[in-house]
Write a protein that holds these residues in place. Structure first.
Motif, mmCIF file in Angstrom:
data_model
loop_
_atom_site.group_PDB
_atom_site.id
_atom_site.type_symbol
_atom_site.label_atom_id
_atom_site.label_comp_id
_atom_site.label_asym_id
_atom_site.label_seq_id
_atom_site.Cartn_x
_atom_site.Cartn_y
_atom_site.Cartn_z
ATOM 1 N N ILE A 41 2.324 42.798 3.141
ATOM 2 C CA ILE A 41 2.596 41.301 2.405
ATOM 3 C C ILE A 41 4.051 41.341 2.259
ATOM 4 C CG2 ILE A 41 2.682 39.745 0.615
ATOM 5 C CD1 ILE A 41 -0.541 40.574 0.337
ATOM 6 N N GLY A 42 4.788 40.285 3.010
ATOM 7 C CA GLY A 42 6.237 40.293 2.951
ATOM 8 C C GLY A 42 6.780 40.588 4.377
ATOM 9 N N ALA A 43 6.095 41.205 5.205
ATOM 10 C CA ALA A 43 6.646 41.438 6.464
ATOM 11 C C ALA A 43 7.016 40.282 7.438
ATOM 12 C CB ALA A 43 5.768 42.402 7.363
ATOM 13 N N ARG A 44 7.924 40.147 8.182
ATOM 14 C CA ARG A 44 8.226 39.078 9.058
ATOM 15 C C ARG A 44 8.150 39.761 10.586
ATOM 16 N NH1 ARG A 44 12.564 34.975 9.520
ATOM 17 N NH2 ARG A 44 13.679 35.033 11.524
ATOM 18 N N ILE A 45 7.483 39.092 11.243
ATOM 19 C CA ILE A 45 7.095 39.253 12.649
ATOM 20 C C ILE A 45 7.770 38.449 13.594
ATOM 21 C CG2 ILE A 45 5.358 39.946 14.327
ATOM 22 C CD1 ILE A 45 3.345 40.226 12.196
ATOM 23 N N GLU A 46 8.802 38.758 14.534
ATOM 24 C CA GLU A 46 9.255 38.036 15.518
ATOM 25 C C GLU A 46 8.757 38.378 16.939
ATOM 26 O OE1 GLU A 46 13.492 37.894 15.590
ATOM 27 O OE2 GLU A 46 13.778 37.359 13.488
ATOM 28 N N LEU A 47 8.027 37.281 17.691
ATOM 29 C CA LEU A 47 7.409 37.599 18.936
ATOM 30 C C LEU A 47 8.301 36.845 19.955
ATOM 31 C CD1 LEU A 47 3.785 37.694 20.061
ATOM 32 C CD2 LEU A 47 5.263 36.198 21.182
ATOM 33 N N THR A 48 8.703 37.542 20.801
ATOM 34 C CA THR A 48 9.276 36.687 22.164
ATOM 35 C C THR A 48 8.447 36.954 23.340
ATOM 36 O OG1 THR A 48 11.671 37.639 21.355
ATOM 37 C CG2 THR A 48 11.456 36.843 23.621
ATOM 38 N N ALA A 49 8.166 35.807 24.034
ATOM 39 C CA ALA A 49 7.345 35.539 25.290
ATOM 40 C C ALA A 49 7.949 34.516 26.023
ATOM 41 C CB ALA A 49 5.885 35.441 25.073
ATOM 42 N N ASN A 50 8.080 34.670 27.340
ATOM 43 C CA ASN A 50 8.567 33.557 28.078
ATOM 44 C C ASN A 50 10.083 33.156 27.716
ATOM 45 O OD1 ASN A 50 6.691 33.537 30.087
ATOM 46 N ND2 ASN A 50 5.827 31.453 29.478
ATOM 47 N N GLY A 51 10.898 34.033 27.178
ATOM 48 C CA GLY A 51 12.098 33.416 26.464
ATOM 49 C C GLY A 51 12.263 32.952 25.273
ATOM 50 N N LEU A 52 10.972 32.606 24.615
ATOM 51 C CA LEU A 52 11.012 31.778 23.339
ATOM 52 C C LEU A 52 10.534 32.867 22.378
ATOM 53 C CD1 LEU A 52 11.095 29.117 21.639
ATOM 54 C CD2 LEU A 52 8.282 28.851 22.271
ATOM 55 N N THR A 53 11.552 32.813 21.183
ATOM 56 C CA THR A 53 11.031 33.676 19.991
ATOM 57 C C THR A 53 10.395 32.826 18.994
ATOM 58 O OG1 THR A 53 12.687 35.306 20.525
ATOM 59 C CG2 THR A 53 11.955 35.437 18.244
ATOM 60 N N THR A 54 9.352 33.101 18.278
ATOM 61 C CA THR A 54 8.607 32.555 17.367
ATOM 62 C C THR A 54 8.477 33.542 16.046
ATOM 63 O OG1 THR A 54 6.432 32.738 18.266
ATOM 64 C CG2 THR A 54 7.569 30.968 18.350
ATOM 65 N N VAL A 55 8.484 33.217 14.816
ATOM 66 C CA VAL A 55 8.362 34.026 13.727
ATOM 67 C C VAL A 55 7.579 33.637 12.716
ATOM 68 C CG1 VAL A 55 10.112 32.489 12.543
ATOM 69 C CG2 VAL A 55 9.789 34.949 11.903
ATOM 70 N N LYS A 56 6.815 34.598 12.135
ATOM 71 C CA LYS A 56 5.942 34.333 11.182
ATOM 72 C C LYS A 56 6.014 35.367 10.019
ATOM 73 C CE LYS A 56 2.525 31.934 13.875
ATOM 74 N NZ LYS A 56 1.031 31.686 14.259
ATOM 75 N N GLU A 57 5.462 35.154 8.987
ATOM 76 C CA GLU A 57 5.495 36.112 7.858
ATOM 77 C C GLU A 57 3.884 36.661 7.454
ATOM 78 O OE1 GLU A 57 9.333 34.865 5.567
ATOM 79 O OE2 GLU A 57 7.506 33.952 4.649
ATOM 80 N N VAL A 58 3.945 37.793 6.877
ATOM 81 C CA VAL A 58 2.558 38.036 6.252
ATOM 82 C C VAL A 58 2.570 37.597 4.853
ATOM 83 C CG1 VAL A 58 0.909 40.005 5.552
ATOM 84 C CG2 VAL A 58 2.405 40.300 7.684
#
Length: 575
Positions: free
Chosen positions: A415-432
């Motif tokens: 809990i509190g981790a941050r995930i950045e995912l990059t696909a097709n040149g776009l990066t999106t972010v979410k937290e646990v």
């Protein structure tokens, strides 16, 4: 086997590259989660028995309910069986591994003065995942003021989950001392919020790896933003932050609605304040300040009595949608499902997707309870109204991936981790997330919609203790487990599901099911959206099955494949 209601509604979104039919099927009656004889309050999703699917906890005005997910839209009430026997009124609730022993413990906030909050220790597999109510004299959970909301966070990055409790008087921060012992350190670490507080959302507003806090106050005083100074001490930056809406606040939420890689904030309120104050949507400006974008995003909710809220990407288009639970007053209008219009504004699609759901809604949370790659929705309601559970049956070509993070040096729940995912040149972010809304709790697995992306370039995980790891070559349309300091692994159930090959899909009259990876297949059935059987084969002679559906029907169908020990549901389309 899944049961299908004779009626559901869909909403079509047409974009430049895809078309999605957003479909939510009401499975409340078959799931057995209604409990309309009790007043429903908040809810929490969590896999308490470590069997790979999300179970559901419901706080009420009496006996709380733990609903074990038994698959195929069936939930079984195991509350008394596992030791949840207290019967006084409760509100906020959250799952988290508070003792870092590998299973989810449970914290539940009581409503009235004089009753202690409930800390339940999960006793794990050797005790059939029963719960033990930890005495307040042992745990240090001793504050007895009227309380409403709860959230988990690791404010000092020591690898132990701490607890934030909102209520009358100063908010409470229970520092985790280890061994399920806690100490209230709120004032000592700078959390001064001596108001009528309803809930909080822990989130990292400035992306420095330390968890900050956004609170909701219903005392006609400002909501608070507490900034973590990177050492576990907080500074109240409310006055300079632009968080200036004042009213009868209720739920709070943190998510990146515009995909600019910082966390935006949403706040719900009741309309009884003078002067009138609608809900507020704050866009993060990246410098510890926010702009009120409520009008521009069409999210004012002027006639609703906003209680709770939570977010999730319901159609996997890479833009987070969200739900506002409106209730309490008979004058309140319906709860709202807001569809994100590519990060610029939101559209109310409630009536088109869920029908008329006007009523005393209280809590809301998302989870992919059937592990099919899209987020399902649960909403609790007041006395004599059913808790509602909707299964997400959206038909879309959008891809997805889900991550289950497992901390090692960080807290086990990550809990509190941050995930950045990059696909097709776009990066999106979410937290646990450690909690949001009004003490409601989304599931811990983090679901990313990928839209039309067919591969993932990179996944960057910043663990709650600040460690950063990068992962590449991640397959799509799977549930992946990531252990801190280790490698990726695959959820076994979902790995099996993706061994099922169906072609062509969509189909005209004929298609093939390739089940050569499985030893024994009991039956194959196909249902239409009215719940009628259009194909049934109980005499499977080959693991490569030719299916013919020639009836005058076109559209969405549900394929049920039953093996010896499990079953799978796949969506197919006949044209």
């Amino acid at each position: 086997m899944k049961k299908f209601l004779p009626y559901f509604i869909f909403f079509s979104l047409i974009g430049s590259s895809l078309q999605a039919q957003i479909i939510f099927t009401d499975v409340t009656s078959t799931a057995g989660v209604s409990f309309n004889s009790q007043l429903g309050e908040s809810l929490a999703w969590g896999d308490y028995d470590n069997d790979g699917d999300q179970d559901l906890f419901l706080s009420t005005d009496g006996l709380n309910r733990l609903m074990r997910n038994d698959g195929n839209d069936i939930f079984t009430d195991v509350s008394l069986q596992v030791g949840l026997t207290e019967t006084f009124a409760t509100t906020g609730c959250a799952f988290g591994d508070l003792d870092n022993d590998g299973d989810l413990d449970l914290f539940v906030v009581t409503t009235f003065n004089g009753e202690p909050d409930l800390l339940y220790e999960n006793l794990g597999p050797t005790a059939n995942y029963n719960f033990h109510s930890v005495a307040s004299s042992f745990s240090g959970i001793t504050e007895l003021v009227k309380q409403r909301g709860v959230s988990f966070f690791d404010y000092n990055r020591d690898g132990l989950l701490d607890i934030y409790v909102s209520g009358d008087g100063n908010d409470i921060v229970y520092k985790n001392l280890g061994g399920l012992k806690f100490q209230n350190v709120a004032i000592g670490i700078g959390v001064l919020n001596d108001n009528i507080s309803v809930t909080s959302v822990p989130t990292d507003i400035n992306n420095d790896g330390w968890i900050d806090i956004f609170t909701s106050n219903r005392s006609l005083l400002p909501n608070k933003i507490f900034l973590n100074n990177a050492a576990g001490i907080y500074t109240d930056i409310t006055a300079s932050s632009g968080i200036n809406a004042v009213g009868l606040g209720m739920g709070v939420l943190s998510f990146d609605y515009d995909n600019d890689l910082d966390m935006d904030l949403y706040w719900t309120t009741w309309p009884g304040a003078s002067p009138f104050q609608p809900n507020a949507f704050y866009q993060n400006q990246g410098n510890n300040t926010f702009l009120n974008k409520t009008s521009e995003t069409n999210t004012t909710n002027i006639t609703g009595w906003g209680i709770s809220c939570n977010a999730g990407d319901i159609d996997n288009d890479r833009f987070e949608d969200f739900f506002v639970a409106n209730g309490f007053s008979e004058n309140s209008t319906s709860s709202i499902l807001f569809k994100n219009n590519n990060g610029s504004s939101f559209q109310d699609i409630t009536l088109s997707v869920l029908g008329n759901i006007t009523g005393d809604a209280r809590g809301v949370a998302f989870a992919d309870y059937d592990n099919d790659g899209d987020l399902d929705l649960c909403v609790t309601y007041g006395m004599h109204l059913e808790t509602r559970l909707w299964r997400n049956d959206t038909v879309t070509s959008n891809n997805w991936v889900t991550f289950i993070l497992k901390g090692v040096n960080s807290n086990k729940s990550a809990i509190g981790a941050r995930i950045e995912l990059t696909a097709n040149g776009l990066t999106t972010v979410k937290e646990v997330s450690g909690g949001a809304g009004r003490g409601s709790f989304n599931s811990l697995p983090v679901e990313f919609g990928l839209a039309t992306a067919t591969s993932i370039d990179n996944v960057k995980v910043r663990w709650p203790n600040g460690t950063i790891e990068n992962f590449n070559n991640i397959p799509i349309n799977q549930i992946k487990s990531i252990k801190e300091g280790s490698t990726l692994s695959v959820n076994d159930f979902v790995e099996d599901e993706f061994k099922i090959n169906i072609f062509p899909n969509p189909f005209e009259n004929h298609f093939t099911i390739d089940l050569t990876s499985f030893e024994a297949v009991n039956s194959v059935k196909i249902y239409n959206t009215l719940g009628q059987v259009v194909y049934n084969n109980n005499a499977i002679k080959s693991n490569k099955i030719e299916v013919e559906v020639t009836k005058a029907y076109s559209g969405l169908l549900y394929l049920i494949i039953e093996l010896k020990n499990k079953s799978f549901t796949k969506k197919i389309i006949k044209f």
